[in-house]
Design a protein around this motif. Sequence first.
Motif, PDB file in Angstrom:
ATOM      1  N   MET A 156       0.855  -1.163   0.000  1.00 38.76           N
ATOM      2  CA  MET A 156       0.000   0.000   0.000  1.00 38.76           C
ATOM      3  C   MET A 156       0.900   1.224   0.000  1.00 38.76           C
ATOM      4  SD  MET A 156      -2.999   1.107   2.608  1.00 38.76           S
ATOM      5  CE  MET A 156      -3.958  -0.276   2.068  1.00 38.76           C
ATOM      6  N   ASP A 157       0.615   2.154  -0.900  1.00 38.53           N
ATOM      7  CA  ASP A 157       1.455   3.343  -0.978  1.00 38.53           C
ATOM      8  C   ASP A 157       0.970   4.427  -0.013  1.00 38.53           C
ATOM      9  OD1 ASP A 157      -0.773   4.511  -2.180  1.00 38.53           O
ATOM     10  OD2 ASP A 157       0.078   4.494  -4.190  1.00 38.53           O
ATOM     11  N   ALA A 158       1.746   5.485   0.078  1.00 38.25           N
ATOM     12  CA  ALA A 158       1.450   6.556   1.037  1.00 38.25           C
ATOM     13  C   ALA A 158       0.107   7.229   0.750  1.00 38.25           C
ATOM     14  CB  ALA A 158       2.568   7.590   1.023  1.00 38.25           C
ATOM     15  N   ASN A 159      -0.236   7.424  -0.520  1.00 32.72           N
ATOM     16  CA  ASN A 159      -1.509   8.075  -0.856  1.00 32.72           C
ATOM     17  C   ASN A 159      -2.702   7.279  -0.341  1.00 32.72           C
ATOM     18  OD1 ASN A 159      -0.343  10.275  -2.154  1.00 32.72           O
ATOM     19  ND2 ASN A 159      -0.348   9.265  -4.135  1.00 32.72           N
ATOM     20  N   ASN A 160      -2.663   5.961  -0.498  1.00 34.11           N
ATOM     21  CA  ASN A 160      -3.761   5.119  -0.003  1.00 34.11           C
ATOM     22  C   ASN A 160      -3.818   5.117   1.516  1.00 34.11           C
ATOM     23  OD1 ASN A 160      -4.906   4.268  -2.465  1.00 34.11           O
ATOM     24  ND2 ASN A 160      -3.308   2.750  -2.711  1.00 34.11           N
ATOM     25  N   SER A 161      -2.665   5.147   2.169  1.00 35.21           N
ATOM     26  CA  SER A 161      -2.636   5.194   3.630  1.00 35.21           C
ATOM     27  C   SER A 161      -3.268   6.481   4.150  1.00 35.21           C
ATOM     28  CB  SER A 161      -1.198   5.096   4.138  1.00 35.21           C
ATOM     29  OG  SER A 161      -0.636   3.877   3.774  1.00 35.21           O
ATOM     30  N   VAL A 162      -2.928   7.603   3.529  1.00 32.84           N
ATOM     31  CA  VAL A 162      -3.493   8.898   3.918  1.00 32.84           C
ATOM     32  C   VAL A 162      -4.992   8.914   3.646  1.00 32.84           C
ATOM     33  CG1 VAL A 162      -3.501  11.369   3.380  1.00 32.84           C
ATOM     34  CG2 VAL A 162      -1.336  10.156   3.664  1.00 32.84           C
ATOM     35  N   HIS A 163      -5.412   8.377   2.513  1.00 34.37           N
ATOM     36  CA  HIS A 163      -6.842   8.322   2.176  1.00 34.37           C
ATOM     37  C   HIS A 163      -7.614   7.512   3.217  1.00 34.37           C
ATOM     38  CE1 HIS A 163     -10.461   8.222  -0.242  1.00 34.37           C
ATOM     39  NE2 HIS A 163     -10.485   6.922  -0.119  1.00 34.37           N
ATOM     40  N   PHE A 164      -7.061   6.385   3.642  1.00 31.53           N
ATOM     41  CA  PHE A 164      -7.700   5.537   4.655  1.00 31.53           C
ATOM     42  C   PHE A 164      -7.891   6.316   5.956  1.00 31.53           C
ATOM     43  CE2 PHE A 164      -7.163   2.054   7.905  1.00 31.53           C
ATOM     44  CZ  PHE A 164      -8.377   1.445   7.680  1.00 31.53           C
ATOM     45  N   TYR A 165      -6.846   6.984   6.411  1.00 27.59           N
ATOM     46  CA  TYR A 165      -6.932   7.768   7.640  1.00 27.59           C
ATOM     47  C   TYR A 165      -7.948   8.907   7.499  1.00 27.59           C
ATOM     48  CZ  TYR A 165      -5.714  10.688  11.568  1.00 27.59           C
ATOM     49  OH  TYR A 165      -5.787  11.441  12.697  1.00 27.59           O
ATOM     50  N   ASP A 166      -7.923   9.596   6.358  1.00 26.53           N
ATOM     51  CA  ASP A 166      -8.870  10.695   6.125  1.00 26.53           C
ATOM     52  C   ASP A 166     -10.314  10.209   6.155  1.00 26.53           C
ATOM     53  OD1 ASP A 166      -6.824  12.541   5.918  1.00 26.53           O
ATOM     54  OD2 ASP A 166      -6.880  12.619   3.716  1.00 26.53           O
ATOM     55  N   GLN A 167     -10.564   9.055   5.555  1.00 22.08           N
ATOM     56  CA  GLN A 167     -11.925   8.518   5.548  1.00 22.08           C
ATOM     57  C   GLN A 167     -12.383   8.136   6.955  1.00 22.08           C
ATOM     58  OE1 GLN A 167     -14.049   8.578   2.897  1.00 22.08           O
ATOM     59  NE2 GLN A 167     -12.352   9.757   2.069  1.00 22.08           N
ATOM     60  N   LEU A 168     -11.488   7.573   7.749  1.00 22.49           N
ATOM     61  CA  LEU A 168     -11.839   7.245   9.132  1.00 22.49           C
ATOM     62  C   LEU A 168     -12.161   8.510   9.921  1.00 22.49           C
ATOM     63  CD1 LEU A 168      -9.203   4.513   9.974  1.00 22.49           C
ATOM     64  CD2 LEU A 168     -11.653   4.188   9.630  1.00 22.49           C
ATOM     65  N   THR A 169     -11.383   9.563   9.712  1.00 22.57           N
ATOM     66  CA  THR A 169     -11.632  10.827  10.404  1.00 22.57           C
ATOM     67  C   THR A 169     -12.972  11.417   9.988  1.00 22.57           C
ATOM     68  OG1 THR A 169      -9.259  11.231  10.517  1.00 22.57           O
ATOM     69  CG2 THR A 169     -10.683  13.110  10.874  1.00 22.57           C
ATOM     70  N   LYS A 170     -13.319  11.330   8.695  1.00 21.59           N
ATOM     71  CA  LYS A 170     -14.612  11.834   8.232  1.00 21.59           C
ATOM     72  C   LYS A 170     -15.765  11.026   8.824  1.00 21.59           C
ATOM     73  CE  LYS A 170     -13.058  13.660   3.824  1.00 21.59           C
ATOM     74  NZ  LYS A 170     -13.089  13.482   2.356  1.00 21.59           N
ATOM     75  N   MET A 171     -15.590   9.709   8.910  1.00 23.12           N
ATOM     76  CA  MET A 171     -16.667   8.844   9.405  1.00 23.12           C
ATOM     77  C   MET A 171     -16.891   8.997  10.904  1.00 23.12           C
ATOM     78  SD  MET A 171     -15.811   5.374   7.242  1.00 23.12           S
ATOM     79  CE  MET A 171     -16.625   4.322   8.403  1.00 23.12           C
ATOM     80  N   PHE A 172     -15.815   9.082  11.670  1.00 17.91           N
ATOM     81  CA  PHE A 172     -15.922   9.019  13.115  1.00 17.91           C
ATOM     82  C   PHE A 172     -15.617  10.338  13.817  1.00 17.91           C
ATOM     83  CE2 PHE A 172     -15.083   4.659  11.788  1.00 17.91           C
ATOM     84  CZ  PHE A 172     -16.143   4.019  12.395  1.00 17.91           C
ATOM     85  N   GLY A 173     -15.074  11.308  13.126  1.00 17.24           N
ATOM     86  CA  GLY A 173     -14.753  12.586  13.734  1.00 17.24           C
ATOM     87  C   GLY A 173     -13.441  12.534  14.498  1.00 17.24           C
ATOM     88  N   LYS A 174     -12.994  13.684  14.915  1.00 19.66           N
ATOM     89  CA  LYS A 174     -11.709  13.773  15.588  1.00 19.66           C
ATOM     90  C   LYS A 174     -11.786  13.357  17.051  1.00 19.66           C
ATOM     91  CE  LYS A 174      -9.791  17.025  12.399  1.00 19.66           C
ATOM     92  NZ  LYS A 174      -8.909  18.112  12.162  1.00 19.66           N
ATOM     93  N   LYS A 175     -12.985  13.191  17.594  1.00 16.76           N
ATOM     94  CA  LYS A 175     -13.118  12.795  18.994  1.00 16.76           C
ATOM     95  C   LYS A 175     -13.076  11.280  19.173  1.00 16.76           C
ATOM     96  CE  LYS A 175     -15.332  16.926  20.548  1.00 16.76           C
ATOM     97  NZ  LYS A 175     -16.208  17.532  21.492  1.00 16.76           N
ATOM     98  N   SER A 176     -13.028  10.547  18.076  1.00 14.03           N
ATOM     99  CA  SER A 176     -12.921   9.094  18.188  1.00 14.03           C
ATOM    100  C   SER A 176     -11.483   8.720  18.543  1.00 14.03           C
ATOM    101  CB  SER A 176     -13.324   8.428  16.875  1.00 14.03           C
ATOM    102  OG  SER A 176     -12.432   8.801  15.850  1.00 14.03           O
TER     103      SER A 176
END
Length: 53
Positions: free
Chosen positions: A1-21
């Motif tokens: 998995m390249d860096a772009n996909n890793s960042v995308h995964f983290y960004d999607q988790l942040t969008k789904m659960f918010g920064k308080k998760s």
Amino acid sequence: MDANNSVHFYDQLTKMFGKKSKMTSTHLLDNVAEAKVTDKEGRKWEIKMVVEE
């Protein structure tokens, strides 16, 4: 998995659960990213993303 996909995964988790998760663990191996997240209501989630190239 390249860096772009890793960042995308983290960004999607942040969008789904918010920064308080709380992300309790992450795991990257080959083309699979896994995360364990506890949302602000205390529910526990296990999320997996598979990148097909």
